[in-house]
Motif scaffolding. Structure first.
Motif, PDB file in Angstrom:
ATOM      1  N   TYR A 125     -27.041 -42.812  23.629  1.00 32.79           N
ATOM      2  CA  TYR A 125     -28.004 -44.016  23.408  1.00 32.79           C
ATOM      3  C   TYR A 125     -28.893 -43.887  24.568  1.00 32.79           C
ATOM      4  CZ  TYR A 125     -25.082 -46.025  19.942  1.00 32.79           C
ATOM      5  OH  TYR A 125     -24.536 -46.155  18.697  1.00 32.79           O
ATOM      6  N   ASP A 126     -28.753 -43.569  25.729  1.00 30.80           N
ATOM      7  CA  ASP A 126     -29.719 -43.046  26.883  1.00 30.80           C
ATOM      8  C   ASP A 126     -30.737 -42.195  26.915  1.00 30.80           C
ATOM      9  OD1 ASP A 126     -28.227 -40.998  27.463  1.00 30.80           O
ATOM     10  OD2 ASP A 126     -27.509 -41.521  29.411  1.00 30.80           O
ATOM     11  N   GLY A 127     -30.796 -41.522  25.949  1.00 30.16           N
ATOM     12  CA  GLY A 127     -31.637 -40.350  25.614  1.00 30.16           C
ATOM     13  C   GLY A 127     -31.442 -38.918  25.965  1.00 30.16           C
ATOM     14  N   VAL A 128     -30.196 -38.812  26.515  1.00 31.75           N
ATOM     15  CA  VAL A 128     -29.559 -37.597  26.926  1.00 31.75           C
ATOM     16  C   VAL A 128     -28.946 -36.984  25.509  1.00 31.75           C
ATOM     17  CG1 VAL A 128     -28.112 -36.156  28.264  1.00 31.75           C
ATOM     18  CG2 VAL A 128     -29.274 -38.196  29.332  1.00 31.75           C
ATOM     19  N   GLU A 129     -29.300 -35.535  25.457  1.00 33.40           N
ATOM     20  CA  GLU A 129     -28.585 -35.035  24.165  1.00 33.40           C
ATOM     21  C   GLU A 129     -27.814 -33.734  24.777  1.00 33.40           C
ATOM     22  OE1 GLU A 129     -29.800 -33.930  19.653  1.00 33.40           O
ATOM     23  OE2 GLU A 129     -30.996 -33.227  21.299  1.00 33.40           O
ATOM     24  N   LEU A 161     -35.133 -42.116  33.851  1.00 32.93           N
ATOM     25  CA  LEU A 161     -33.732 -41.818  34.159  1.00 32.93           C
ATOM     26  C   LEU A 161     -33.074 -40.937  33.303  1.00 32.93           C
ATOM     27  CD1 LEU A 161     -32.501 -45.685  34.648  1.00 32.93           C
ATOM     28  CD2 LEU A 161     -32.341 -43.944  36.424  1.00 32.93           C
ATOM     29  N   ALA A 162     -33.401 -40.896  32.047  1.00 35.54           N
ATOM     30  CA  ALA A 162     -32.866 -39.699  31.065  1.00 35.54           C
ATOM     31  C   ALA A 162     -33.364 -38.209  31.555  1.00 35.54           C
ATOM     32  CB  ALA A 162     -33.440 -40.006  29.755  1.00 35.54           C
ATOM     33  N   LYS A 163     -34.585 -38.203  32.176  1.00 33.67           N
ATOM     34  CA  LYS A 163     -34.940 -36.873  32.689  1.00 33.67           C
ATOM     35  C   LYS A 163     -34.247 -36.545  33.663  1.00 33.67           C
ATOM     36  CE  LYS A 163     -39.879 -37.348  30.835  1.00 33.67           C
ATOM     37  NZ  LYS A 163     -41.361 -37.320  31.252  1.00 33.67           N
ATOM     38  N   GLN A 164     -33.980 -37.268  34.780  1.00 36.03           N
ATOM     39  CA  GLN A 164     -33.256 -37.094  35.903  1.00 36.03           C
ATOM     40  C   GLN A 164     -31.734 -36.661  35.277  1.00 36.03           C
ATOM     41  OE1 GLN A 164     -33.231 -40.467  38.843  1.00 36.03           O
ATOM     42  NE2 GLN A 164     -35.609 -40.247  38.839  1.00 36.03           N
ATOM     43  N   ARG A 165     -31.216 -37.310  34.470  1.00 39.40           N
ATOM     44  CA  ARG A 165     -29.932 -36.924  34.305  1.00 39.40           C
ATOM     45  C   ARG A 165     -29.587 -35.573  33.412  1.00 39.40           C
ATOM     46  NH1 ARG A 165     -24.651 -37.258  34.853  1.00 39.40           N
ATOM     47  NH2 ARG A 165     -23.392 -37.713  32.994  1.00 39.40           N
ATOM     48  N   VAL A 166     -30.863 -35.237  32.723  1.00 41.60           N
ATOM     49  CA  VAL A 166     -30.872 -33.987  32.029  1.00 41.60           C
ATOM     50  C   VAL A 166     -31.035 -32.931  33.092  1.00 41.60           C
ATOM     51  CG1 VAL A 166     -32.222 -32.351  30.663  1.00 41.60           C
ATOM     52  CG2 VAL A 166     -31.778 -34.963  29.669  1.00 41.60           C
ATOM     53  N   GLU A 167     -31.865 -33.100  34.217  1.00 37.67           N
ATOM     54  CA  GLU A 167     -32.103 -32.117  35.219  1.00 37.67           C
ATOM     55  C   GLU A 167     -30.680 -31.860  35.979  1.00 37.67           C
ATOM     56  OE1 GLU A 167     -34.822 -31.187  38.922  1.00 37.67           O
ATOM     57  OE2 GLU A 167     -35.045 -32.935  37.763  1.00 37.67           O
ATOM     58  N   SER A 168     -30.159 -33.018  36.024  1.00 39.89           N
ATOM     59  CA  SER A 168     -29.007 -32.779  36.905  1.00 39.89           C
ATOM     60  C   SER A 168     -27.678 -32.192  35.934  1.00 39.89           C
ATOM     61  CB  SER A 168     -28.366 -34.283  37.279  1.00 39.89           C
ATOM     62  OG  SER A 168     -27.083 -34.420  37.746  1.00 39.89           O
ATOM     63  N   GLU A 183     -39.021 -46.451  32.917  1.00 38.64           N
ATOM     64  CA  GLU A 183     -37.721 -46.247  33.855  1.00 38.64           C
ATOM     65  C   GLU A 183     -36.754 -45.568  33.125  1.00 38.64           C
ATOM     66  OE1 GLU A 183     -34.651 -49.238  36.189  1.00 38.64           O
ATOM     67  OE2 GLU A 183     -36.091 -50.104  34.812  1.00 38.64           O
ATOM     68  N   ALA A 184     -36.452 -46.066  31.583  1.00 34.48           N
ATOM     69  CA  ALA A 184     -35.278 -45.397  31.024  1.00 34.48           C
ATOM     70  C   ALA A 184     -35.728 -43.937  30.682  1.00 34.48           C
ATOM     71  CB  ALA A 184     -35.383 -46.110  29.653  1.00 34.48           C
ATOM     72  N   LEU A 185     -36.925 -43.680  30.372  1.00 35.59           N
ATOM     73  CA  LEU A 185     -37.300 -42.304  30.285  1.00 35.59           C
ATOM     74  C   LEU A 185     -37.188 -41.529  31.561  1.00 35.59           C
ATOM     75  CD1 LEU A 185     -38.598 -40.047  28.417  1.00 35.59           C
ATOM     76  CD2 LEU A 185     -40.942 -40.858  29.151  1.00 35.59           C
TER      77      LEU A 185
END
Length: 251
Positions: A99-103, A186-193, A182-184
């Motif tokens: 749901y947070d945009g991470v796949e 956070l999702a980009k940071q999560r994907v990178e991490s 903000e949500a976008l």
């Protein structure tokens, strides 16, 4: 079921469930559980030069050692319609959107090892894991339109009310923009991490775990209850096949 596609000559073709078919909720629930509880048996370092985003570059394609390492584990770079080479897996892939945009993208390779326990052979399989941004979770905003500023024939009180309404709309639209940004972010940071974490490793999972996740059409779709009750489903055809056609008795 939002969408069902079958690949014909490497191209996805939309198809629909038959009136006699329905999703197998039991297997789908087991799939979710298997994903949540996925156990890693072992890890193996990937070849150097393969980026976390898995985009092929000349440096990796020209690196015989890296390409051989990938191919021997069931991962291949293929080129479609003269585009950039894309990584493909010998035994398919599964994408899991959150749901947070991470796949998450799970690519299944070849058998990694065979272990023997109490006279039984246990197979392990290579798994390639990456993360990417799911753009569909961040659609364009639906912003509220502000009242016109050149309204004529209105009183001062009405004009003040319009200005207050415009200010309310501006604040609300800005709140929507800020929340999306903000949500976008956070999702980009999560994907990178996640990709930094996954980048250097092949993962190895048990074959039993692979079978719970890598489901075929027959695992996802079953004969509907209505078809069974009304007798025109696959079971009815099997019974007909076993019993054969019988001529109705003459009156």
């Amino acid at each position: 079921l939002e969408q069902l596609e079958e690949f014909q000559q490497s191209k996805p073709v939309p198809v629909k469930l038959l009136p006699t078919e329905e999703l197998d909720a039991t297997n789908l629930d087991q799939l979710k559980t298997a994903l949540a509880n996925l156990q890693i048996v072992d890890v193996l370092r990937k070849p150097r030069g393969l980026g976390a985003d898995l985009k092929a570059g000349a440096e990796i394609l020209n690196n015989t050692e890296s390409v051989t390492s990938l191919n021997s584990r069931g991962f291949f770079f293929l080129r479609f319609n003269e585009g950039e080479p894309e990584l493909r897996a010998a035994n398919g892939e599964v994408s899991i959107g959150l749901y947070d945009g991470v796949e998450y993208l799970l690519r299944f390779g070849e058998i990694a090892s065979v272990e023997s326990e109490e006279n039984e052979a246990t197979l392990n399989r290579y798994l390639f894991v990456t993360a990417r941004l799911d753009e569909s979770k961040f659609p364009p905003l639906e912003l509220e339109e502000e009242p016109p500023t050149d309204a004529e024939g209105i009183s001062e009180d009405e004009r003040s009310e319009l200005e207050l309404e415009r200010e309310r709309i501006r604040r609300e639209n800005q709140r929507k923009r800020d929340e999306r940004a903000e949500a976008l972010n956070l999702a980009k940071q999560r994907v990178e991490s996640l990709n930094n974490r996954f980048a250097d490793w092949y993962y190895i999972i048990a074959e039993d775990e692979y079978k719970k996740i890598h489901l075929g059409r027959d695992d996802l779709i079953r004969e509907s209850a209505a078809a069974r009750d009304e007798g025109f489903g696959i079971d009815a055809f099997r019974k007909l096949q076993q019993d054969g056609l019988q001529k109705a008795p003459q009156g």
